[in-house]
Scaffold this motif. Structure first.
Motif, PDB file in Angstrom:
ATOM      1  N   LYS A  34      41.885 -34.146 -56.212  1.00  0.00           N
ATOM      2  CA  LYS A  34      41.178 -35.312 -56.267  1.00  0.00           C
ATOM      3  C   LYS A  34      40.637 -35.959 -55.123  1.00  0.00           C
ATOM      4  O   LYS A  34      41.462 -36.214 -54.071  1.00  0.00           O
ATOM      5  CB  LYS A  34      42.046 -36.312 -57.235  1.00  0.00           C
ATOM      6  CG  LYS A  34      42.162 -36.029 -58.603  1.00  0.00           C
ATOM      7  CD  LYS A  34      40.644 -35.800 -59.369  1.00  0.00           C
ATOM      8  CE  LYS A  34      40.965 -35.479 -61.016  1.00  0.00           C
ATOM      9  NZ  LYS A  34      39.593 -35.218 -61.524  1.00  0.00           N
ATOM     10  N   GLU A  35      39.630 -36.594 -55.043  1.00  0.00           N
ATOM     11  CA  GLU A  35      39.089 -37.137 -53.588  1.00  0.00           C
ATOM     12  C   GLU A  35      39.676 -38.346 -53.322  1.00  0.00           C
ATOM     13  O   GLU A  35      39.616 -39.242 -54.272  1.00  0.00           O
ATOM     14  CB  GLU A  35      37.550 -37.051 -53.766  1.00  0.00           C
ATOM     15  CG  GLU A  35      36.745 -35.622 -54.050  1.00  0.00           C
ATOM     16  CD  GLU A  35      35.552 -35.718 -54.327  1.00  0.00           C
ATOM     17  OE1 GLU A  35      34.492 -36.557 -54.283  1.00  0.00           O
ATOM     18  OE2 GLU A  35      34.941 -34.482 -54.420  1.00  0.00           O
ATOM     19  N   GLY A  36      40.173 -38.667 -52.147  1.00  0.00           N
ATOM     20  CA  GLY A  36      40.719 -39.767 -51.954  1.00  0.00           C
ATOM     21  C   GLY A  36      42.187 -40.014 -51.864  1.00  0.00           C
ATOM     22  O   GLY A  36      42.793 -40.972 -51.756  1.00  0.00           O
ATOM     23  N   ALA A  37      42.695 -38.987 -52.845  1.00  0.00           N
ATOM     24  CA  ALA A  37      44.351 -39.152 -52.892  1.00  0.00           C
ATOM     25  C   ALA A  37      45.142 -39.458 -51.388  1.00  0.00           C
ATOM     26  O   ALA A  37      45.778 -39.962 -51.307  1.00  0.00           O
ATOM     27  CB  ALA A  37      44.634 -37.987 -53.414  1.00  0.00           C
ATOM     28  N   HIS A  94      35.656 -33.843 -50.746  1.00  0.00           N
ATOM     29  CA  HIS A  94      35.189 -34.958 -49.915  1.00  0.00           C
ATOM     30  C   HIS A  94      35.624 -34.649 -48.338  1.00  0.00           C
ATOM     31  O   HIS A  94      34.470 -34.176 -47.656  1.00  0.00           O
ATOM     32  CB  HIS A  94      36.270 -35.974 -50.563  1.00  0.00           C
ATOM     33  CG  HIS A  94      36.326 -37.301 -49.679  1.00  0.00           C
ATOM     34  ND1 HIS A  94      37.258 -38.019 -49.392  1.00  0.00           N
ATOM     35  CD2 HIS A  94      35.132 -37.777 -49.021  1.00  0.00           C
ATOM     36  CE1 HIS A  94      36.966 -39.184 -48.569  1.00  0.00           C
ATOM     37  NE2 HIS A  94      35.645 -39.156 -48.494  1.00  0.00           N
ATOM     38  N   GLN A  95      36.696 -34.577 -48.119  1.00  0.00           N
ATOM     39  CA  GLN A  95      36.868 -34.253 -46.511  1.00  0.00           C
ATOM     40  C   GLN A  95      37.874 -33.228 -46.344  1.00  0.00           C
ATOM     41  O   GLN A  95      38.889 -32.952 -46.877  1.00  0.00           O
ATOM     42  CB  GLN A  95      37.387 -35.445 -45.904  1.00  0.00           C
ATOM     43  CG  GLN A  95      36.287 -36.720 -45.833  1.00  0.00           C
ATOM     44  CD  GLN A  95      34.818 -36.347 -44.799  1.00  0.00           C
ATOM     45  OE1 GLN A  95      35.213 -35.470 -44.262  1.00  0.00           O
ATOM     46  NE2 GLN A  95      34.086 -37.198 -45.124  1.00  0.00           N
ATOM     47  N   ASN A 110      39.650 -38.455 -42.170  1.00  0.00           N
ATOM     48  CA  ASN A 110      38.333 -38.144 -41.860  1.00  0.00           C
ATOM     49  C   ASN A 110      37.926 -37.728 -40.489  1.00  0.00           C
ATOM     50  O   ASN A 110      38.529 -38.394 -39.425  1.00  0.00           O
ATOM     51  CB  ASN A 110      37.531 -39.464 -42.212  1.00  0.00           C
ATOM     52  CG  ASN A 110      36.058 -39.463 -42.321  1.00  0.00           C
ATOM     53  OD1 ASN A 110      35.543 -38.643 -41.324  1.00  0.00           O
ATOM     54  ND2 ASN A 110      35.303 -39.937 -43.370  1.00  0.00           N
ATOM     55  N   PHE A 115      28.622 -28.633 -52.285  1.00  0.00           N
ATOM     56  CA  PHE A 115      29.957 -28.946 -52.585  1.00  0.00           C
ATOM     57  C   PHE A 115      30.882 -28.426 -51.376  1.00  0.00           C
ATOM     58  O   PHE A 115      32.086 -28.915 -51.425  1.00  0.00           O
ATOM     59  CB  PHE A 115      30.487 -28.201 -53.811  1.00  0.00           C
ATOM     60  CG  PHE A 115      29.918 -28.453 -55.044  1.00  0.00           C
ATOM     61  CD1 PHE A 115      29.919 -29.888 -55.449  1.00  0.00           C
ATOM     62  CD2 PHE A 115      28.913 -27.631 -55.876  1.00  0.00           C
ATOM     63  CE1 PHE A 115      29.378 -30.030 -56.815  1.00  0.00           C
ATOM     64  CE2 PHE A 115      28.314 -28.078 -56.928  1.00  0.00           C
ATOM     65  CZ  PHE A 115      28.576 -29.437 -57.510  1.00  0.00           C
ATOM     66  N   HIS A 128      44.867 -32.278 -51.943  1.00  0.00           N
ATOM     67  CA  HIS A 128      44.864 -32.813 -53.331  1.00  0.00           C
ATOM     68  C   HIS A 128      43.545 -32.468 -54.040  1.00  0.00           C
ATOM     69  O   HIS A 128      42.379 -32.546 -53.417  1.00  0.00           O
ATOM     70  CB  HIS A 128      44.918 -34.211 -53.433  1.00  0.00           C
ATOM     71  CG  HIS A 128      45.554 -34.871 -54.746  1.00  0.00           C
ATOM     72  ND1 HIS A 128      44.711 -34.741 -55.832  1.00  0.00           N
ATOM     73  CD2 HIS A 128      46.751 -35.179 -54.971  1.00  0.00           C
ATOM     74  CE1 HIS A 128      45.502 -35.316 -56.899  1.00  0.00           C
ATOM     75  NE2 HIS A 128      46.681 -35.607 -56.527  1.00  0.00           N
ATOM     76  N   THR A 140      44.016 -40.931 -49.160  1.00  0.00           N
ATOM     77  CA  THR A 140      43.645 -42.342 -48.655  1.00  0.00           C
ATOM     78  C   THR A 140      44.701 -43.140 -49.185  1.00  0.00           C
ATOM     79  O   THR A 140      45.286 -44.144 -48.800  1.00  0.00           O
ATOM     80  CB  THR A 140      42.285 -42.880 -48.907  1.00  0.00           C
ATOM     81  OG1 THR A 140      41.392 -41.799 -48.286  1.00  0.00           O
ATOM     82  CG2 THR A 140      42.032 -44.285 -48.397  1.00  0.00           C
TER      83      THR A 140
END
Lengths: 142, 308
Positions: B104-107, B127-128, B6, B160, B102, B109
């Motif tokens: 998918k969000e958080g991948a 996401h970021q 982030n 978005f 990726h 992490t």
């Protein structure tokens, strides 16, 4: 007057908002535990008018009650040992919760990798905001 | 070990040090050409992004290292059902640092929790995209000379557009920054940006629908593409795609020193006739992106002090 027997070891969750007991039953995973549980719905209460009560007969380290602070911090947690109340636990918002809430963001990695723990972190104590550990989506309390 | 997931993982002071390093790299390329000799970056791209992947690979090669990886999920073990956690454990044995893109969000992490090497988030869904944010900040700082005292307009898909969210979150940390958010009502910034970022920090902002009326006020115009891949509904995408198009006539309304930024790729939201305008900074942004990624690689590998 309905009588439910006292318990020897475990918890009595008192002052549950009337009608909320089944939700708590599931949040705590009591359906998966092999122990005696008594749910009293709509009991008369001087303070609340009506309330729910849950009595759980189990060793006191079996259940993680942190989640209760998230659901309703007004619930009174009585800890019972040898049939007597030995402690009253004050509820606070848990800093994080594991496998209690589920991320509903369809774009979250947990939507495709379902073996991942569902972890939510408290990001704003004042507003009681929890966010997914991975995608940071805010959890909207039902 | 440190990861970059982030843009806010770096404090204001750390960001300043990172951008100073990127600026030094820009000015003294030779000094850095062998510093990562023998090091490898793995670029794990589960969705295509030519520019970002090449930028990471160029950054490592410029530092004397080398690059390996894949450029789509179909050419990786993900197509066989391998989890991100397992992939990163395997890649940790092959490379010294990794950049992950990726859908998918958080991948990234998830990867960072199992990784033995630093993980850089190279964009995860809506996401970021921290390296883009740091690139945007370097572009503004290099061309404007500051990150404070700015009026910044964001235009297009502000709902978005993760680059928009990340840049707003990063810039609210600097004094006297104002925002003008130009978008159709359907693509306004999410409520958490308004409430938790702008209002929580008492940042002046306004939400408008007219680009023309806002242009004279701006120091920076940050254009965005309406991203087809973020829509579940094709008809909705087509309806919103052509809302804002920056052309020569609109540029005439802007300040003579306003900068136009865009995270690229563009579709049609900036007319090609604007490319020759000296205020168009979006291709310079690409070059700054390589310097910023070089600085990030050095910082996360702990090599940033070796040349100071």
């Amino acid at each position: 007057m309905l009588n439910v027997g006292s318990i020897k070891e475990g918890f009595v969750l008192d002052h549950i908002k009337a009608g909320k007991s089944m939700e708590i039953y599931h949040y705590l995973g009591l359906d998966k535990l092999d122990c005696q549980v008594a749910i009293i719905k709509n009991a008369k209460s001087n303070k609340m008018g009506h309330k729910d009560i849950i009595k759980i007969e189990c060793p006191i380290d079996v259940i993680n009650l942190d989640v209760l602070g998230y659901i309703d911090h007004n619930i009174t947690v009585n800890i019972i040992h040898d049939s007597a109340i030995v402690d009253k636990q004050k509820l606070t918002l848990p800093k994080s919760m594991k496998n209690v809430l589920k991320c509903v963001n369809p774009r979250c990695i947990t939507s495709i990798e379902q073996e991942l723990d569902q972890i939510f972190i408290l990001t704003d104590e004042k507003k009681k905001v929890y966010r997914c550990r991975y995608c940071e989506e805010k959890y909207n309390k039902l | 070990m440190r990861h970059l997931l982030n843009p806010l993982d770096f404090s204001v002071e750390e960001t300043a040090r990172l951008l100073d390093l990127a600026t030094d790299i820009e000015r003294n390329r030779d000094k850095y050409k062998d510093i990562c000799k023998g090091k490898k970056i793995a670029t794990l791209f589960y969705e295509p992004s030519t520019r970002t992947r090449l930028s990471f690979e160029a950054a490592m090669i410029n530092l004397g290292g080398s690059a390996l990886g894949f450029s789509s999920a179909s050419s990786s073990s993900a197509s066989k059902g391998e989890s991100v956690s397992d992939t990163i454990r395997m890649v940790s044995c092959y490379a010294d640092i990794c950049a992950m893109r990726h859908p998918k969000e958080g991948a990234p992490t998830v990867a960072s929790l199992k990784s033995r090497i630093p993980v850089v988030n190279a964009g995860d869904g809506g996401h970021q995209h921290p390296t883009q944010t740091l690139t945007d900040m370097m572009t503004i700082r290099s061309l404007k000379g500051r990150l404070d005292n700015l009026t910044i307009g964001f235009c297009g898909d502000l709902k978005f557009g993760r680059t928009v969210h990340s840049l707003i979150e990063s810039l609210v940390r600097y004094p006297n920054v104002k925002f003008i958010l130009i978008s159709p009502p359907e693509l306004r910034v999410p409520s958490y940006i308004r409430e938790d970022v702008l209002e929580a920090n008492n940042i002046p902002y306004k939400e408008v629908t007219s680009m023309e009326e806002s242009l004279p006020e701006l120091d920076i115009l940050y254009m965005t593409r309406v991203q087809q891949e973020r829509f579940f509904n094709e008809a909705e995408y087509l309806r919103l795609r052509d809302t804002y198009i920056l052309d020569k006539a609109k540029m005439a309304l802007a300040n003579k020193d306003m900068l136009v930024l865009h995270p690229l790729p563009r579709v049609n939201e900036i007319s090609v006739e604007v490319d020759d305008d000296p205020r168009a900074a979006y291709f310079k942004q690409v070059q700054y992106g390589v310097y910023v990624r070089m600085a990030i690689i050095l910082t996360l590998l702990g090599l940033d002090k070796e040349v100071q």
